[in-house]
Design an enzyme around this catalytic site. Structure first.
Site, PDB file in Angstrom:
ATOM      1  N   ASP A  61     -64.607  75.650  41.273  1.00 12.60           N
ATOM      2  CA  ASP A  61     -65.347  74.474  41.708  1.00 12.60           C
ATOM      3  C   ASP A  61     -66.741  74.958  42.115  1.00 12.60           C
ATOM      4  O   ASP A  61     -66.998  76.166  42.208  1.00 12.60           O
ATOM      5  CB  ASP A  61     -64.641  73.758  42.861  1.00 12.60           C
ATOM      6  CG  ASP A  61     -65.126  72.306  42.996  1.00 12.60           C
ATOM      7  OD1 ASP A  61     -66.222  71.977  42.473  1.00 12.60           O
ATOM      8  OD2 ASP A  61     -64.424  71.494  43.625  1.00 12.60           O
TER       9      ASP A  61
HETATM   10  C1  BGC Z   1     -66.601  68.818  43.025  1.00 14.42           C
HETATM   11  C2  BGC Z   1     -66.057  68.917  41.622  1.00 14.42           C
HETATM   12  C3  BGC Z   1     -67.149  68.601  40.637  1.00 14.42           C
HETATM   13  C4  BGC Z   1     -68.307  69.557  40.871  1.00 14.42           C
HETATM   14  C5  BGC Z   1     -69.460  69.349  39.904  1.00 14.42           C
HETATM   15  C6  BGC Z   1     -67.868  69.624  43.208  1.00 14.42           C
HETATM   16  O1  BGC Z   1     -68.463  69.308  44.418  1.00 14.42           O
HETATM   17  O2  BGC Z   1     -65.620  69.225  43.941  1.00 14.42           O
HETATM   18  O3  BGC Z   1     -64.988  68.022  41.461  1.00 14.42           O
HETATM   19  O4  BGC Z   1     -66.647  68.704  39.334  1.00 14.42           O
HETATM   20  O5  BGC Z   1     -68.801  69.356  42.183  1.00 14.42           O
HETATM   21  O6  BGC Z   1     -70.092  68.157  40.136  1.00 14.42           O
END
Ligand code: BGC
Length: 846
Positions: free
Chosen positions: A253
């Site tokens: 993530d």
């Molecule tokens: C989230 C993810 C997301 C990523 C990119 C993160 O803050 O937890 O689910 O895909 O950002 O936007």
């Protein structure tokens, strides 16, 4: 174009095709010796430095390109409700709403639409679907995920992923694993036993990998059993890449890596959005001195190259002009999702469907009535092109001859803060420390209304703590609401007459918070708010209001004038979203609003927006109709109108149990941390400096007893059970046929009839639950192991056959570490919810 130009034979094998200069949807081809040979030949052209460069993202949302081998940078986008990273898009009824459709065919269609939307924006990786289990109704991202049940999640995620990937876009299942709360998500450890993981929290990911062959997985922020997911050997090496044979890319993530060497050695292939840890500085010396094997780095690069080759990403433009950026066909899919998911929970006296001919005046009231609330907050939030609010959807449906009265019904938080009459203003003391010590700067202001909606900000390097002190005098007796809100990153506590009544710890972030105060006329209360801002400035609001006065006079008036009132209540992207959990109670003032509307008009219909259950007890017996919308996507308003006026029979079924109170939920005793069990973690703060964090240990003491498993095992009853949803017609279940005996491991066919015995067409979800009463192992009383959505005209019957495979009868044996069937008696239950299963049959497995 590399492969098509350089290796004609391989391009033929891979099916690279440019149709008249236009890209065609290209589903991934299976791995083959040709792909393997090409991937290895490309790998051999790279230096170790180049290979390491490929392990980190660039520009927030791309993979690193390597022009020397013709490798483009791959573009990514979120995901759960729409392809949202590159401007406005179609916002679908995704996540929990998709689960409420219980419709595999629709899941595939939604996946295809998202895949097309991605191709229209040149996106290679869709950062979804989210597959975590809704363990508690307050989980901040439940709305993005699916349901509380692993079987339902797996049954829907497979066609969804297949749909996305059939369009030539790699799906990314997330957040692997155990992201069941947003509270302090970088530092919270899900402490959970293996059986619970295998049976509840992992099966949806397992189905995505083993059945849908998903090409990417995203590790979560949280820790599992004390180890961050991105460096968790058990999750990544043992289970994902070992037991399930995952062949794709395991990415982090965004900023979820905490140790480059540990992540590299424990399965992480790609650090997003940038190589803060898995970079040359960390990994080159580690490879040199043997802490990380060169083959480990090769394996990661090979995975990236194989995905590229499977999709032919380098051989065709990912932007596909055959796919529209704005698509009317997508709007139809968005509408279908809303129509199929909206769930009718109460319909006393058959108030619904309403007869449009009898409505002359309709009042549409509430914070969620306008503008539209298509989805929750955070990275999944999609800006819809033209979202249809409840107000506009209903008004447009009824046409020009119906009188529509709209009021928000409640002020917003800033209004309340600004209008609070503090006695002698508010004293503000700003201390040069984080603990309210030292000589403060002081001042007086009339209100505390700095609350802004942003959740995130840079860390403040100057230590500061702010104390607000104020007194409030009640001019009449009754219920008052004390409101406090800060950014989710901030910490604060509120004391009323010396007693703490509201508190938010760093990263907890449920906003705004409220506390009812019963005051007598003339009573003065002293309020102290201790606030620790995380970033420069202040994002804090404090207000106190007489609750009945919050409900606006025009809303009361409109309700009394109308033939019917629709109150649009619930959450929105500010108060339910990524990075913080939400409350179980409705946002402040809404209980009073609904009570006032129901008092003014007996035909009051309540709609709820939110990612799952919430507290409806204060007013449920006062309103005849309750509809759960979840987050209905951009066509929500149109769908609600069609359902209210009977153009569409409601067919959504709860994908989560609707508890009576927060304390009722089986996970409540374990929220949040277990104090005293903290451990320290060394990490890097947002400003790039090393910091030590305290890890919170969240014990999964509810084990397998999540949602309906808990309720059916204890024999108690929630407010509305999992799987429940009313219709305007009635269905009858009959003729259950199951073999009396079968061999363990064989597929067991179960069949039955479902008949529409009512007067209108509708859809039913036939649900099959399995019990294992003779098991020596502890098992939930029943578990969902099959379902089918059936559309039936009045009088029509369909014969349904569901085939139960070995997994339907198995549990995870924690001693032998494998799926096991205990031969003996099983019971099959079939019906329309976890609690209403009129058909039963015994079955003995030998
Ligand atoms: C989230 C993810 C997301 C990523 C990119 C993160 O803050 O937890 O689910 O895909 O950002 O936007």
């Amino acid at each position: 174009m590399r492969i098509c130009m350089n290796t004609g034979m391989l391009s033929a094998l891979l099916g690279c095709a440019l149709v008249g200069g236009m890209a065609a949807a290209q589903a991934p081809v299976p791995d083959s010796p040709a792909i393997e040979a090409e991937a290895r030949s490309l790998l051999n052209k790279l230096t170790l430095e180049q290979k390491v460069q490929l392990l980190g993202g660039v520009e927030s949302i791309y993979t690193h390109a390597m022009p020397t081998i013709g490798l483009p940078g791959f573009k990514m986008s979120d995901a759960s409700v729409g392809v949202d990273a590159w401007g406005p898009t179609t916002a679908y009824a995704g996540g929990v709403a998709l689960a409420a459709t219980w419709d595999r065919v629709f899941a595939r269609k939604l996946g295809e639409s998202l895949g097309k939307d991605a191709r229209a924006r040149g996106v290679n990786f869709l950062l979804g679907p989210g597959l975590n289990i809704a363990r508690s109704p307050t989980g901040g991202r439940n709305f993005e995920y699916l349901s509380e049940d692993p079987y339902l999640n797996g049954a829907l995620d497979v066609p969804y992923i297949e749909g996305v990937q059939s369009e030539g876009v790699a799906a990314t299942v997330k957040h692997y694993a155990l992201n069941n709360e947003e509270f302090d998500r970088h530092n919270a450890s899900a402490d959970v036993d293996e059986r619970t993981m295998r049976e509840i929290y992992l099966p949806a990911f397992e189905a995505a990998v083993t059945k849908a062959h998903v090409d990417a997985v995203m590790n979560s922020y949280n820790l599992v059993n004390g180890v961050h997911a991105t460096q968790n050997e058990f999750l990544n090496l043992k289970v994902l890449k070992g037991d399930w044979g995952f062949k794709g890319i395991l990415m982090s993530d965004w900023d979820a890596v905490y140790d480059g060497v540990a992540a590299a050695n424990n399965g992480l292939d790609l650090e997003m959005p940038s190589p803060l840890f898995m970079n040359q500085k960390t990994l080159l010396p580690a490879v040199k001195d043997g802490r990380v094997k060169a083959l480990t780095i090769d394996d990661k690069v090979l995975r990236l190259l194989r995905v590229e080759l499977r999709y032919g990403f380098a051989d065709r433009p990912q932007f596909d002009p055959a796919d529209s950026t704005y698509s009317v066909a997508d709007r139809v899919v968005a509408l279908q999702g809303a129509l199929e998911s909206i769930t009718l929970l109460k319909n006393e006296g058959h108030l619904l469907p309403l007869d449009p001919a009898k409505i002359k005046t309709i009042a549409i009231i509430g914070p969620d009535a306008w503008p539209a609330v298509p989805g929750g907050g955070g990275s999944s939030q999609a800006t819809a092109f033209d979202p249809v609010s409840l107000l506009t959807g209903i008004a447009n449906f009824l046409g020009p001859d119906v009188h529509v009265l709209y009021s928000r019904g409640l002020p917003d938080m800033t209004n309340v803060c600004r209008n609070t009459s503090w006695e002698n203003g508010v004293q503000v003391e700003t201390f040069p420390s984080r603990d309210f010590t030292g000589k403060p700067e002081t001042g007086i202001r009339q209100d505390v209304s700095d609350w802004r909606q942003e959740q995130w900000g840079p860390m403040d390097k100057n230590p500061r703590s702010i104390r607000y002190t104020a007194a409030f005098k009640a001019d009449k007796a009754g219920k008052y609401l004390l409101l406090a809100a800060a950014s989710g990153e901030d910490t604060f506590r509120i004391l009323v007459d010396g007693k703490q009544v509201i508190a938010q710890i760093h990263a907890e972030g449920q906003v705004p918070r409220s506390m009812p105060l019963d005051l007598v006329a003339g009573q003065t209360v002293n309020i102290v708010a201790d606030y620790l801002p995380y970033s420069p400035g202040a994002r804090f609001g404090l207000g106190l209001a007489y609750e009945p006065d919050l409900v606006s006079a025009d809303a009361r008036k409109f309700a009394s004038l109308a033939d019917v009132v629709v109150v649009a209540a619930g959450f929105n992207p500010v108060i339910e979203g990524e990075g913080h959990d939400r409350t179980f109670t409705l946002p402040w003032g809404q209980d009073a609003l609904i009570g006032a509307m129901a008092g003014a008009n007996p035909s009051t219909i309540v709609t709820l927006t939110g990612g799952g259950g919430m507290n409806v007890e204060p007013w449920l017996d006062k309103v005849p109709v309750l509809l759960h919308l979840y987050y209905p996507g951009q066509e929500g308003g149109r769908a609600v109108a069609q359902i209210l006026f009977g153009k569409h029979d409601p067919e959504g079924k709860l994908p989560v149990t609707f508890d009576r109170s927060w304390e009722d939920s089986a996970s409540a005793p374990y929220y949040y941390g277990v104090s005293g069990a903290d451990t320290t973690l060394h990490a890097i703060a947002d400003n790039g400096e090393p910091v030590d964090y305290t890890i919170e240990h969240i014990k999964y003491g509810d084990k397998l007893m999540v949602g309906y498993r808990y309720w059916t095992t204890t024999g108690k009853h929630p407010l509305f059970p999992f799987g429940f949803g009313l219709s305007y017609t009635t269905f009858r279940f009959a003729n259950l046929q199951a073999p009396a005996t079968a061999s363990s491991g064989a597929t067991v066919p179960i069949s039955f009839d479902v008949t529409n015995i009512g007067k209108v067409s509708g859809a039913e979800v036939a649900q099959l639950y399995v019990s294992d009463p003779s098991a020596k192992a502890t098992r939930p009383e029943r578990e969902l192991k099959g379902f089918e959505k059936i559309r039936l005209a009045p009088g029509e019957t369909k014969h349904v056959t569901l085939n139960l495979d070995a997994r339907a009868f198995s549990y995870w044996d924690s001693t032998d570490h494998k799926w096991t069937i205990e031969p003996g008696k099983f019971v099959i239950h079939v019906g329309d919810s976890s609690e209403n299963t009129p058909l039963h049959a015994d079955l003995t497995l030998n």
